[in-house]
Write a protein that holds these residues in place. Structure first.
Motif, PDB file in Angstrom:
ATOM      1  N   TYR A 154      48.999  54.705  46.714  1.00 27.83           N
ATOM      2  CA  TYR A 154      47.632  55.155  46.443  1.00 27.83           C
ATOM      3  C   TYR A 154      46.589  54.121  46.856  1.00 27.83           C
ATOM      4  O   TYR A 154      45.474  54.483  47.253  1.00 27.83           O
ATOM      5  N   TYR A 155      46.955  52.840  46.741  1.00 32.11           N
ATOM      6  CA  TYR A 155      45.976  51.793  47.047  1.00 32.11           C
ATOM      7  C   TYR A 155      45.859  51.504  48.540  1.00 32.11           C
ATOM      8  O   TYR A 155      44.830  51.002  48.989  1.00 32.11           O
ATOM      9  N   SER A 156      46.871  51.830  49.323  1.00 31.47           N
ATOM     10  CA  SER A 156      46.903  51.447  50.742  1.00 31.47           C
ATOM     11  C   SER A 156      45.675  51.895  51.548  1.00 31.47           C
ATOM     12  O   SER A 156      45.197  51.124  52.396  1.00 31.47           O
ATOM     13  N   PRO A 157      45.096  53.087  51.327  1.00 35.99           N
ATOM     14  CA  PRO A 157      43.885  53.432  52.101  1.00 35.99           C
ATOM     15  C   PRO A 157      42.703  52.510  51.827  1.00 35.99           C
ATOM     16  O   PRO A 157      41.831  52.337  52.684  1.00 35.99           O
TER      17      PRO A 157
ATOM     18  N   MET B 237      42.075  49.665  54.231  1.00 38.38           N
ATOM     19  CA  MET B 237      41.704  50.051  55.587  1.00 38.38           C
ATOM     20  C   MET B 237      40.193  49.948  55.772  1.00 38.38           C
ATOM     21  O   MET B 237      39.420  50.275  54.866  1.00 38.38           O
ATOM     22  N   GLN B 238      39.766  49.460  56.920  1.00 36.72           N
ATOM     23  CA  GLN B 238      38.339  49.398  57.214  1.00 36.72           C
ATOM     24  C   GLN B 238      37.728  50.801  57.218  1.00 36.72           C
ATOM     25  O   GLN B 238      38.369  51.767  57.656  1.00 36.72           O
ATOM     26  N   SER B 239      36.485  50.919  56.728  1.00 34.87           N
ATOM     27  CA  SER B 239      35.828  52.225  56.657  1.00 34.87           C
ATOM     28  C   SER B 239      35.733  52.885  58.025  1.00 34.87           C
ATOM     29  O   SER B 239      35.905  54.103  58.154  1.00 34.87           O
TER      30      SER B 239
ATOM     31  N   ALA C 208      39.133  54.310  58.909  1.00 35.29           N
ATOM     32  CA  ALA C 208      39.397  55.505  58.113  1.00 35.29           C
ATOM     33  C   ALA C 208      38.633  56.704  58.663  1.00 35.29           C
ATOM     34  O   ALA C 208      39.181  57.813  58.775  1.00 35.29           O
ATOM     35  N   ALA C 209      37.363  56.497  59.017  1.00 31.91           N
ATOM     36  CA  ALA C 209      36.557  57.591  59.573  1.00 31.91           C
ATOM     37  C   ALA C 209      37.126  58.073  60.902  1.00 31.91           C
ATOM     38  O   ALA C 209      37.168  59.290  61.168  1.00 31.91           O
ATOM     39  N   LEU C 210      37.571  57.164  61.740  1.00 31.05           N
ATOM     40  CA  LEU C 210      38.139  57.545  63.041  1.00 31.05           C
ATOM     41  C   LEU C 210      39.438  58.336  62.867  1.00 31.05           C
ATOM     42  O   LEU C 210      39.690  59.302  63.593  1.00 31.05           O
ATOM     43  N   VAL C 211      40.262  57.913  61.896  1.00 36.94           N
ATOM     44  CA  VAL C 211      41.502  58.649  61.622  1.00 36.94           C
ATOM     45  C   VAL C 211      41.194  60.077  61.200  1.00 36.94           C
ATOM     46  O   VAL C 211      41.808  61.044  61.686  1.00 36.94           O
TER      47      VAL C 211
ATOM     48  N   GLY D   2      42.420  55.411  45.294  1.00 34.49           N
ATOM     49  CA  GLY D   2      43.504  54.497  44.937  1.00 34.49           C
ATOM     50  C   GLY D   2      42.990  53.194  44.354  1.00 34.49           C
ATOM     51  O   GLY D   2      43.617  52.629  43.437  1.00 34.49           O
ATOM     52  N   TYR D   3      41.876  52.718  44.858  1.00 27.64           N
ATOM     53  CA  TYR D   3      41.278  51.473  44.348  1.00 27.64           C
ATOM     54  C   TYR D   3      40.903  51.623  42.877  1.00 27.64           C
ATOM     55  O   TYR D   3      41.229  50.769  42.045  1.00 27.64           O
TER      56      TYR D   3
END
Length: 299
Positions: A112-115, A118-120, A123-126, A175-176
């Motif tokens: 749950y915390y792994s995302p 990730m840089q914002s 994440a947006a590009l994914v 997750g954070y």
């Protein structure tokens, strides 16, 4: 006298140790705020060699007269309300679920915390790839809604566009906040839960009448942090716009500040908007602290 002298020495040494951190904090936090407030009192154009012209509160007076400003307020409220409440509630439920597991607690926390690490921008590009008409977002929606070959226009339809930015932010940060709630639940002594079970309390009663009240400090921290995060959102909306999405539905206040400063080259007006955003965040934080204030939690 010796005791007082020792206390004073400790206080002086403690202050000396934290002084570098205080100086850095002041330099990178207080100075930009003060500088933005001073700049907001001037008419200043980006890259212009002309001296700034003092206009007083005119930049603040101009803001309510701007249709773009009110659109950004509306976009920010939609995003914040659509993200804040689900994120706090679901992160709390996820934390309770993970803590109740006897095995694989660390694994669930890591997943749950792994995302969050990730840089914002990444994440947006994914998610831009996921929201592509030929990608899995449409396939999942067609499967869930029992439709076939329907394009839900994630980046075209206004409502779907707002929803897509909410999904990205929720996925990245839930997750954070789950980990924060787990830390809060873990701080509650086991003896309290054991006593409740001996008295015949069910799992739901234990959570509702014991865990939830004792989690109030953690809930306040999570709520304030989540609210600030939602109001300061920028990267997701910026990258979605750069990818071709419509600006108006997702032009939150931070994106409007950026466009005003960089595209319109009006640094004074952009600074006024940033100060107003800062004031709104401070006001909401103080209100949240006031309404959540209670007697100190005792175990």
């Amino acid at each position: 006298m010796l005791k007082i002298s020792m206390e004073k020495r400790r206080a002086i040494w403690g202050f000396l140790f934290v002084l570098p951190a205080l100086l850095l904090f002041s330099l990178f936090n207080f100075y930009p705020i003060i500088n933005a407030f001073v700049t907001s009192l001037y008419k200043k154009e980006l890259l212009s060699l002309d001296l700034p012209k003092f206009v007083g509160a005119r930049n603040y007076v101009r803001l309510p007269q701007s249709e773009d400003f009110w659109n950004s307020v509306q976009a920010t409220l939609k995003f914040a309300l659509g993200t804040f409440v689900p994120m706090v509630v679901i992160s709390l439920l996820l934390a309770a679920f993970i803590v109740s597991r006897k095995r694989f607690q660390r694994l669930f926390q890591m997943i749950y915390y792994s995302p969050a690490i990730m840089q914002s921008a990444v994440a947006a590009l994914v998610w831009l790839i996921i929201f592509d008409p030929r990608s899995i977002a449409n396939q999942i929606m067609n499967l869930v809604l029992n439709t076939k070959g329907v394009d839900y226009k994630w980046l075209v339809n206004e409502n779907m566009l707002v929803l897509s930015t909410i999904i990205v932010y929720f996925w990245k940060y839930v997750g954070y906040f789950t980990v924060l709630f787990i830390a809060g639940i873990a701080s509650i002594p086991r003896e309290i839960h054991e006593a409740a079970r001996i008295d015949g309390a069910s799992g739901i009663q234990d959570f509702w009448f014991i865990t939830l009240p004792l989690l109030k400090p953690t809930t306040t921290l999570v709520s304030i942090t989540a609210m600030i995060q939602c109001l300061r959102t920028f990267s997701t909306q910026y990258l979605f716009v750069q990818a071709g999405a419509s600006v108006k539905p997702i032009e939150v206040i931070t994106l409007r500040i950026y466009n005003t400063a960089i595209r319109d080259r009006d640094i004074g007006k952009a600074s006024a908007m940033s100060i107003m955003l800062f004031a709104i965040i401070m006001l909401l934080t103080l209100l949240q602290l006031k309404f959540s204030r209670s007697e100190e939690v005792q175990y």
